[in-house]
Design a protein around this motif. Structure first.
Motif, PDB file in Angstrom:
ATOM      1  N   VAL A  32      -0.012  17.163  -0.987  1.00  0.00           N
ATOM      2  CA  VAL A  32       0.336  16.656   0.260  1.00  0.00           C
ATOM      3  C   VAL A  32      -0.541  17.347   1.560  1.00  0.00           C
ATOM      4  O   VAL A  32      -1.264  16.747   2.271  1.00  0.00           O
ATOM      5  N   GLN A  35      -4.055  15.740   1.252  1.00  0.00           N
ATOM      6  CA  GLN A  35      -4.042  14.532   1.765  1.00  0.00           C
ATOM      7  C   GLN A  35      -3.920  14.473   3.447  1.00  0.00           C
ATOM      8  O   GLN A  35      -4.548  13.706   4.114  1.00  0.00           O
ATOM      9  N   ASP A  36      -2.978  15.493   3.891  1.00  0.00           N
ATOM     10  CA  ASP A  36      -2.989  15.571   5.366  1.00  0.00           C
ATOM     11  C   ASP A  36      -4.165  16.106   5.843  1.00  0.00           C
ATOM     12  O   ASP A  36      -4.610  15.637   6.903  1.00  0.00           O
ATOM     13  N   ASP A  40      -6.758   9.561   6.432  1.00  0.00           N
ATOM     14  CA  ASP A  40      -6.826   8.437   5.606  1.00  0.00           C
ATOM     15  C   ASP A  40      -7.708   8.094   4.490  1.00  0.00           C
ATOM     16  O   ASP A  40      -9.098   8.198   4.804  1.00  0.00           O
ATOM     17  N   SER A  64     -12.234  10.346   2.856  1.00  0.00           N
ATOM     18  CA  SER A  64     -11.629   9.914   3.670  1.00  0.00           C
ATOM     19  C   SER A  64     -12.428   9.514   5.074  1.00  0.00           C
ATOM     20  O   SER A  64     -13.504   9.528   4.987  1.00  0.00           O
ATOM     21  N   ASP A  89      -6.271   0.515  -4.248  1.00  0.00           N
ATOM     22  CA  ASP A  89      -5.453   0.867  -3.192  1.00  0.00           C
ATOM     23  C   ASP A  89      -5.417   2.594  -2.883  1.00  0.00           C
ATOM     24  O   ASP A  89      -4.590   3.270  -3.091  1.00  0.00           O
ATOM     25  N   SER A  91      -5.023   4.262  -0.366  1.00  0.00           N
ATOM     26  CA  SER A  91      -4.362   4.755   0.455  1.00  0.00           C
ATOM     27  C   SER A  91      -3.127   5.156  -0.122  1.00  0.00           C
ATOM     28  O   SER A  91      -2.154   6.089   0.495  1.00  0.00           O
ATOM     29  N   LEU A  92      -2.999   4.915  -1.456  1.00  0.00           N
ATOM     30  CA  LEU A  92      -1.695   5.624  -2.193  1.00  0.00           C
ATOM     31  C   LEU A  92      -1.754   7.084  -2.259  1.00  0.00           C
ATOM     32  O   LEU A  92      -0.823   7.626  -2.340  1.00  0.00           O
ATOM     33  N   ASN A  94      -2.620   8.700   0.258  1.00  0.00           N
ATOM     34  CA  ASN A  94      -1.742   9.145   1.605  1.00  0.00           C
ATOM     35  C   ASN A  94      -0.309   8.627   1.644  1.00  0.00           C
ATOM     36  O   ASN A  94       0.461   9.896   1.804  1.00  0.00           O
ATOM     37  N   THR A  95       0.145   7.823   0.979  1.00  0.00           N
ATOM     38  CA  THR A  95       1.361   7.426   1.108  1.00  0.00           C
ATOM     39  C   THR A  95       2.423   7.881   0.078  1.00  0.00           C
ATOM     40  O   THR A  95       3.502   7.842   0.174  1.00  0.00           O
ATOM     41  N   ASP A  96       1.618   8.260  -1.097  1.00  0.00           N
ATOM     42  CA  ASP A  96       2.581   8.791  -2.047  1.00  0.00           C
ATOM     43  C   ASP A  96       1.821   9.731  -3.161  1.00  0.00           C
ATOM     44  O   ASP A  96       1.735   9.499  -4.387  1.00  0.00           O
ATOM     45  N   GLY A 101       0.305   7.993  -6.037  1.00  0.00           N
ATOM     46  CA  GLY A 101      -1.075   8.276  -5.890  1.00  0.00           C
ATOM     47  C   GLY A 101      -1.781   9.317  -6.756  1.00  0.00           C
ATOM     48  O   GLY A 101      -2.707   9.863  -6.451  1.00  0.00           O
TER      49      GLY A 101
END
Length: 130
Positions: A32, A35-36, A40, A64, A89, A91-92, A94-96, A101
């Motif tokens: 996490v 990705q933070d 993106d 990113s 995708d 962005s997975l 970031n989102t999970d 992800g």
């Protein structure tokens, strides 16, 4: 689910995680925190299935809108699967980042290498020092 996940997960100082709950193939992804820091995610370059990497080898790249970062192999082993959904995708990541992800699965060559990685408490302490 998260509780069980963190019981079998280890972390690297380079912000990868590895879940070795399945002895046949450990799952690897970015944390996490990673990705933070990246923002993106727009592209991932995943490792080659069937290729063996040494611990610390660059096994992929995540790009990113802000930066690109290498993905390091947390243990020595053979890549047995990559996350095609992540390629389709990015962005997975970031989102999970801890579930959907994930980046790749690796068959461990030396499970003892897991002992040299950080558990969740040690990783949290490491992050506080950044």
């Amino acid at each position: 689910m998260v509780g069980a996940f963190f019981m079998s997960i280890k972390f690297t100082p380079e912000h990868e995680w590895i879940n070795a709950a399945d002895a046949a193939a450990a799952v690897v992804g970015i944390t996490v925190h990673a990705q933070d820091a990246l923002g993106d995610v727009v592209f991932v370059d995943l490792p080659e299935v069937g290729k063996t990497y040494a611990k610390g080898d660059v096994a992929g790249v995540v790009e990113s809108v802000k930066a690109a970062a290498d993905i390091y192999m947390p243990v020595t082993g053979e890549v047995v699967e990559v996350n095609e959904a992540l390629r389709d995708d990015p962005s997975l990541a970031n989102t999970d980042p801890l579930e959907a992800g994930w980046f790749f699965k690796v068959k461990l060559s030396n499970a003892a290498e897991l002992d040299g990685l950080l558990d969740s408490t040690a990783y949290d302490d490491f992050l506080k020092g950044l």
